[in-house]
Design a protein around this motif. Structure first.
Motif, short mmCIF file in Angstrom:
data_model
loop_
_atom_site.label_atom_id
_atom_site.label_comp_id
_atom_site.label_asym_id
_atom_site.label_seq_id
_atom_site.Cartn_x
_atom_site.Cartn_y
_atom_site.Cartn_z
N UNK A 89 -7.03 -0.27 -0.50
CA UNK A 89 -6.24 0.96 -0.39
C UNK A 89 -6.18 1.51 1.02
N UNK A 90 -7.15 1.16 1.89
CA UNK A 90 -7.17 1.76 3.22
C UNK A 90 -6.76 0.81 4.34
N UNK A 91 -6.80 -0.47 4.09
CA UNK A 91 -6.46 -1.43 5.15
C UNK A 91 -4.96 -1.38 5.41
N UNK A 92 -4.53 -1.12 6.68
CA UNK A 92 -3.10 -1.12 7.00
C UNK A 92 -2.44 -2.45 6.66
N UNK A 93 -3.20 -3.53 6.63
CA UNK A 93 -2.62 -4.83 6.33
C UNK A 93 -2.14 -4.92 4.88
N UNK A 94 -2.62 -4.03 4.02
CA UNK A 94 -2.18 -4.03 2.63
C UNK A 94 -0.69 -3.73 2.52
N UNK A 148 -6.28 4.86 9.55
CA UNK A 148 -6.15 3.89 8.47
C UNK A 148 -4.80 4.09 7.78
N UNK A 149 -4.64 3.43 6.64
CA UNK A 149 -3.33 3.42 5.97
C UNK A 149 -2.86 4.81 5.54
N UNK A 150 -3.77 5.65 5.06
CA UNK A 150 -3.38 6.99 4.61
C UNK A 150 -3.38 7.99 5.76
#
Length: 713
Positions: free
Chosen positions: A513-518, A610-612
């Motif tokens: 949920x936090x990895x930008x690569x997701x 991070x992603x969020x």
């Protein structure tokens, strides 16, 4: 009821079995049960005997009963302050044995003398003996069972003391009915209550002989030296605390009101059932219905309207008792009265058990013992006063008939008017308590009742649960760590954890949920991933720690899901909350600390997002608004702190707010300057470590506290 690994009902049963497995306590409990049974039958027999031997018509009977009940009050007022002092200097077994044998002799003497003056004098003597016997009994229990199971022993004794009222009422009915039946078969008139008084004497004697046989009971003082506080000093200290604490004031008023409701029914019961055409069996039935209702209310209280706040249900129970009592006063049907009196007892029982539970949770630790002592003394005094005053008021009012021409005559009695007055007072007590303790401001009671019970908040019954919430860069991880350090320094066992990522499953989900690569995820997928982390975290980490009695400090919890996924992602908040609450078993923190910060300020405190964290400012503005809205809806369980202040100032404010809640837990060890020292209590150190060299709070590598400026969702 809080959710814990294993059924709490099973834990209760196992605890009761353990204390009953202790031979000396089992025999002590048996003697207490016999004595309690005799005490309740004795109360019925004394008032019924006063009714039988009184002269002077309706008023005379009420005055005689009032005299007996006032005689029960007098020793509590006069001898109460000295009871513990006297018992402190006598052997426990000697006091317990002699006390019951003396009461046996006094009860047997009442029908032998057969006069009202001796009945009153004997009642005073009985209560004088009881004033010494009670503190001796209370001080003995902790010496008979392990400290860890003292609560089980006390609950069993409480259930026995009050639960014996119902079989006592049944035995009173059987005894008086059998006496009247035998009286009809013999030419010699047999006094209706005399055999029952002899039965009480025999029961007290049996209890005394059981105590006499307890050779392995520890000898010594009956009241510990640090608890030797007289009644008047206890009242003075209690009132001082009650008056300055609105919540406790509401609780005490309500608890007293609950007992007063039951007291009015008992005090006026014999005359009231006589007005309805019933006799001693009817009185026993009424008495039994009151305590049947009380017992059901105490047993089912925690499960009544689970979706309603316990603070609210306390006042609602009192108001319900008042309404039912008012109906009792205006109907003239014994069957309906029995049903309604059971409802009165049930409502009062719900308020009683709820009030005592809330006192245990809300009163500061250093004041809890004195507050409970004060409440116990006040309840006894008020109950005795009501038992004495209610018949006096009824006697003064008397019986009156109103001619209503075509409608016939209507007769109202002093007992009915007094019960109606008591109903109004009980309702007002309940309304005042509800207003002072209302922790759902803005939410109507009807709306709360309509909520699904499955979504009702569940606060842990063991341990202390504190969550830190807030937007990016608010400083949650820093403040969580500072709170943990402060509590550990005071000897508390503390577990520092976080969401997501505090379990093996959680670390995998956190990476997703936090990895930008997701990349982009469906908002619903995000909700379900966070819910999976929470379910595993609560079951594997949070609940076991709370069950041990630890303090659990959590960096982010359910509010973050509601703020980020419902607020930030603009999903339906009710749907998101239903999923999040289900995944956490509805478990709520005792306190949520919200560190409020302007999103632009918070996001400037870190370099790598991070992603969020990388979401636009509008997203984070919605997150902040949702956090604040959640805090506003439940202000009693939230502390909102401006995060633009100094770190130390914020930490001080948080610790000050947490301190009153520390009564829910006990220090594992005394505070120590040497952090290397650890306790071997249950295999856990004061910092929640598992005793194997690993830290129960977890490191950044294993999903625990993040060492950077912030721990994201």
């Amino acid at each position: 009821m809080a959710y814990h690994p294993g059924s709490s009902d099973d834990n209760d049963v196992n605890g009761i079995r353990l204390v009953l497995g202790i031979r000396v306590f089992r025999r002590f409990w048996a003697a207490l049960g016999v004595a309690s049974l005799a005490d309740w039958i004795g109360l019925l027999a004394l008032t019924a005997y006063a009714n039988d031997i009184a002269t002077g018509g309706y008023a005379g009977k009420n005055f005689a009963i009032a005299g007996v009940l006032f005689a029960r009050l007098a020793p509590a007022l006069v001898i109460g302050p000295f009871g513990g002092y006297v018992a402190d200097r006598l052997d426990r077994r000697l006091v317990l044995t002699t006390g019951l044998l003396l009461r046996a002799v006094i009860f047997a003497s009442i029908p032998l003398v057969g006069t009202l003056w001796w009945l009153l004098a004997a009642t005073v003597l009985i209560e004088a003996v009881n004033a010494v016997w009670m503190p001796t009994k209370d001080a003995t229990v902790p010496t008979l069972v392990p400290r860890a199971h003292l609560d089980d022993a006390n609950r069993l004794n409480l259930a026995t003391t009050y639960g014996s009222a119902l079989p006592a009422a049944a035995l009173f009915i059987v005894a008086t009915t059998a006496t009247r039946f035998i009286d009809g078969l013999t030419p010699v008139e047999l006094p209706a209550v005399d055999p029952t008084l002899y039965l009480v004497a025999i029961a007290f004697a049996i209890g005394g002989l059981i105590f006499l046989g307890l050779r392995d009971m520890p000898a010594g003082s009956a009241v510990p030296e640090d608890e030797q506080v007289g009644l008047w000093r206890t009242i003075g200290q209690g009132w001082a605390y009650v008056f300055r604490t609105p919540l406790v004031r509401g609780l005490v008023l309500g608890i007293v009101g609950a007992f007063a409701c039951g007291g009015v029914v008992i005090g006026l019961g014999r005359v009231f059932v006589g007005d309805l055409g019933a006799g001693d069996p009817g009185y026993g039935l009424l008495f039994g219905c009151v305590f049947l209702g009380l017992g059901l209310g105490m047993w089912r209280g925690p499960r009544v309207l689970e979706q309603v706040s316990r603070r609210r249900i306390f006042g609602v129970g009192l108001m319900g008792a008042g309404v039912a009592l008012a109906v009792v006063a205006v109907i003239h049907n014994m069957a309906l009265v029995a049903i309604l009196v059971t409802i009165v007892g049930f409502c009062a029982g719900v308020s009683w058990i709820t009030g005592y539970t809330l006192l245990g949770l809300e009163v500061d630790e250093e004041m809890r013992g004195r507050t409970f002592a004060f409440v116990a003394s006040l309840v006894r005094l008020v109950l005795s006063a009501v038992l004495a005053v209610a018949p006096l008021v009824a006697g003064v009012i008397g019986s009156h008939t109103i001619e209503m021409r075509e409608l016939g005559d209507y007769t109202y009695t002093g007992s009915e008017i007094t019960i109606l007055i008591a109903a109004v007072v009980a309702f007002l007590f309940g309304a005042v308590s509800f207003r002072q303790m209302n922790d759902r401001v803005g939410l109507s009671l009807l709306s709360e009742v309509r909520q699904r019970p499955g979504l009702a908040p569940v606060y842990p019954e063991h341990g202390l649960f504190v969550a830190f919430e807030g937007g990016e860069g608010a400083g949650k991880s820093t403040q969580a760590r500072m709170l943990v350090d402060a509590l550990q320094a005071e000897g508390y066992r503390v577990l520092l954890t976080r969401e997501p990522g505090a379990t093996d499953v959680g670390r995998t989900l956190r990476q997703i949920v936090l990895d930008p690569a997701t990349g982009d995820l469906s908002p619903r997928t995000e909700v379900l991933l966070y819910a999976a982390d929470k379910a595993e975290h609560v079951d594997a980490v949070v609940l076991p720690a709370l069950e041990r009695g630890d303090v659990v400090v959590c960096d982010r919890y359910v509010d973050s899901t509601l703020a980020y996924q419902a607020g930030g992602r603009a999903l339906d908040r009710e749907e998101v909350e239903r999923v999040a609450r289900w995944s956490t078993r509805q478990l709520r923190p005792h306190l949520t600390v919200l560190l409020d910060v302007d999103p632009s300020v918070g996001r400037s405190r870190f370099e790598v997002a991070d992603r969020l964290e990388a979401e636009p400012k509008e997203f984070h503005a919605r997150v902040r608004d949702t956090f604040l809205d959640l805090a506003e809806s439940d202000r009693n369980h939230y502390l909102v702190v401006s995060a633009d202040r100094s770190v130390v100032a914020i930490a001080d404010e948080v610790l000050e707010r947490v301190r009153p809640l520390l009564g829910l837990v006990h220090p594992a060890i005394a505070a120590r300057s040497d952090d290397a020292e650890r306790t071997d209590d249950g295999g856990h150190g004061t910092d929640g470590s598992r005793g194997d060299g690993t830290d129960g709070s977890r490191s950044e590598d294993d999903g625990g506290e993040r060492t950077g400026p912030e721990s994201p969702r």
